[in-house]
Scaffold this active site. Structure first.
Site, PDB file in Angstrom:
ATOM      1  N   GLU A   1      -0.611  -6.190   1.430  1.00 18.41           N
ATOM      2  CA  GLU A   1      -0.649  -6.205  -0.031  1.00 18.41           C
ATOM      3  C   GLU A   1       0.102  -7.408  -0.599  1.00 18.41           C
ATOM      4  OE1 GLU A   1      -0.328  -2.594  -2.314  1.00 18.41           O
ATOM      5  OE2 GLU A   1      -0.784  -1.387  -0.546  1.00 18.41           O
ATOM      6  N   GLY A   2      -0.014  -8.536   0.109  1.00 18.69           N
ATOM      7  CA  GLY A   2       0.599  -9.773  -0.347  1.00 18.69           C
ATOM      8  C   GLY A   2       1.855 -10.091   0.434  1.00 18.69           C
TER       9      GLY A   2
ATOM     10  N   LEU B   1     -10.403  -5.261   1.299  1.00 17.06           N
ATOM     11  CA  LEU B   1     -10.262  -6.527   0.573  1.00 17.06           C
ATOM     12  C   LEU B   1     -10.138  -7.715   1.525  1.00 17.06           C
ATOM     13  CD1 LEU B   1      -9.859  -7.763  -2.309  1.00 17.06           C
ATOM     14  CD2 LEU B   1      -7.393  -7.491  -1.941  1.00 17.06           C
TER      15      LEU B   1
ATOM     16  N   GLY C   1      -6.938 -13.689   3.312  1.00 16.57           N
ATOM     17  CA  GLY C   1      -6.027 -12.571   3.237  1.00 16.57           C
ATOM     18  C   GLY C   1      -5.466 -12.487   1.832  1.00 16.57           C
TER      19      GLY C   1
ATOM     20  N   PHE D   1      -9.312   0.738   1.349  1.00 14.33           N
ATOM     21  CA  PHE D   1      -9.386  -0.399   0.429  1.00 14.33           C
ATOM     22  C   PHE D   1      -9.739  -1.619   1.265  1.00 14.33           C
ATOM     23  CE2 PHE D   1      -7.099  -3.774  -2.033  1.00 14.33           C
ATOM     24  CZ  PHE D   1      -7.599  -3.549  -3.305  1.00 14.33           C
TER      25      PHE D   1
ATOM     26  N   GLU E   1     -10.230 -10.435   4.527  1.00 14.32           N
ATOM     27  CA  GLU E   1     -11.246 -10.974   5.430  1.00 14.32           C
ATOM     28  C   GLU E   1     -10.590 -11.925   6.422  1.00 14.32           C
ATOM     29  OE1 GLU E   1     -14.882 -10.901   2.135  1.00 14.32           O
ATOM     30  OE2 GLU E   1     -14.500 -12.721   3.308  1.00 14.32           O
ATOM     31  N   PRO E   2     -11.294 -12.288   7.492  1.00 16.67           N
ATOM     32  CA  PRO E   2     -10.704 -13.202   8.476  1.00 16.67           C
ATOM     33  C   PRO E   2     -10.209 -14.516   7.877  1.00 16.67           C
ATOM     34  CG  PRO E   2     -12.659 -12.182   9.397  1.00 16.67           C
ATOM     35  CD  PRO E   2     -12.597 -11.749   7.957  1.00 16.67           C
TER      36      PRO E   2
END
Length: 389
Positions: A367-368, A130, A136, A128, A132-133
């Protein structure tokens, strides 16, 4: 044996209890010794073993069934049980589900037929992509661009901290297609690992060894048929997938915490201090009580969220955020107490408590992150108040 009394709670149906018993018996036999010296090799092997045993069938819908849905309670039971036995086995199982979640929930029949039989059988590994630098938890600010070029989309940019990066056969990639600013201008794509223009730019190492990588996309061309859903639906797709899998992160934390409590109960009963079992000390009893309380409270939140989703709730963002925040934070505290009660053994490399201490920390981020979950909970609470309920 860990406490199973929670399986009698009204959140569950009889088949959930059967699943918990079967996977625990299987894991006790098959995962007793998991060598993580070569993480990539171990994860590939675990995906194959999980697929061969049929457990990965739970991670994606059956392509030949139009009414198939993901059973979130079963996913949570699987992750809780696997995490109690092996952090890498939990990782291998979870990433198959997360990596194919968008295909399961929003894919075309052709997309499902191409990938889901292989991922469910453990013959292809999913990821998955999603983060990126520069984005997040702020998904709306994704920068990786997908430019339409006739019957193709051309992807340019980077992804980072991608689980299964470097070993995956297929990536679900979220990119900016530009239909509108922010969240409304994102789309989702299926990108096979061998696609020209997709490179593993860097392998990333963390305190708990997992396959992670930074991905680089340079003139990476995929057919328009690789898009999942419609243009501009990427944000909604990503959030829907996370709604399903955030409670399972909480369940994995719960599994780690249960293992810590099991090990601690054995330790304080067997270890003697001042000519008496360690458990006789009231302070130790207080720690054990706190651990048991946190675990039950976390389990209630985890399985409430999972039950709501399985009962047909369209979105469970608030409940999933509560479950993930509370379970991961409290599992960290439970494991810290367990390490303390194990003394020097608790920090000895190779000891189960040392491993749990390293495994749990990442769950409060991916995931957060925990603070982002607080934002979700607060915003949803205010929205509910504004709507009068």
């Amino acid at each position: 044996m860990s406490d199973r009394s929670y399986l009698d709670w009204p959140f569950f149906e009889p088949h959930h209890g059967d699943l918990a018993v079967r996977v625990d018996e299987w894991a006790s036999e098959m995962l007793a010794v998991v060598d993580d010296e070569d993480t990539d090799c171990t994860c590939r092997a675990l995906v194959g073993v999980l697929g061969g045993a049929g457990w990965l069938n739970l991670t994606a819908v059956a392509p030949d069934k139009d009414d198939a849905v993901l059973d979130v309670r079963s996913l949570c039971i699987m992750r809780e049980t696997l995490a109690r036995h092996s952090g890498l086995a939990d990782f291998a199982f979870a990433m198959q589900g997360l990596g194919t979640g968008a295909i399961s929930l929003f894919g075309t029949e052709a997309q499902k037929d191409e990938w889901l039989p292989r991922t469910r059988a453990g013959k292809a590994i999913a990821a998955f992509a999603l983060t990126e630098p520069k984005s997040g938890s702020d998904v709306a600010n994704i920068e990786l661009a997908a430019r339409r070029d006739g019957d193709l989309y051309v992807l340019d940019g980077e992804k980072t901290w991608i689980s299964n990066g470097g070993i995956a056969d297929v990536y679900t990639v979220f990119a900016r297609t530009g239909e509108a600013p922010g969240a409304k201008g994102l789309s989702a794509f299926i990108v096979p690992a061998e696609t020209p223009g997709l490179e593993i730019a860097e392998r990333l190492e963390t305190v708990a060894p997992h396959p992670l990588a930074r991905l680089a996309f340079e003139e990476c061309r995929v057919p328009a048929s690789a898009m999942i859903g419609k243009p501009g639906e990427g944000f909604r797709i990503a959030m829907s997938v996370l709604d399903v899998f955030r409670p399972t992160v909480a369940a994995a934390a719960l599994g780690f915490a249960r293992r810590a409590l099991d090990e601690t109960v054995s330790r304080v009963q067997a270890r003697r201090l001042f000519d008496a079992p360690l458990f006789d000390l009231q302070m130790v009893q207080g720690h054990v009580a706190d651990m048991a309380l946190d675990i039950d409270a976390a389990a209630l939140l985890v399985y409430r969220a999972a039950w709501l989703k399985d009962s047909g709730a369209a979105r469970i963002s608030r409940e999933a955020a509560m479950a993930k925040l509370f379970s991961t934070d409290r599992a960290q505290q439970v494991i810290d107490k367990a390490v303390q009660l194990h003394g020097g053994d608790g920090v000895r490399r190779g000891h189960v408590m040392e491993s749990l201490y390293r495994e749990i920390r990442a769950l409060r981020i991916y995931e957060g992150a925990s603070d982002v979950q607080k934002v979700i909970i607060a915003r949803q609470t205010l929205a509910n108040a504004a709507q009068g309920g």
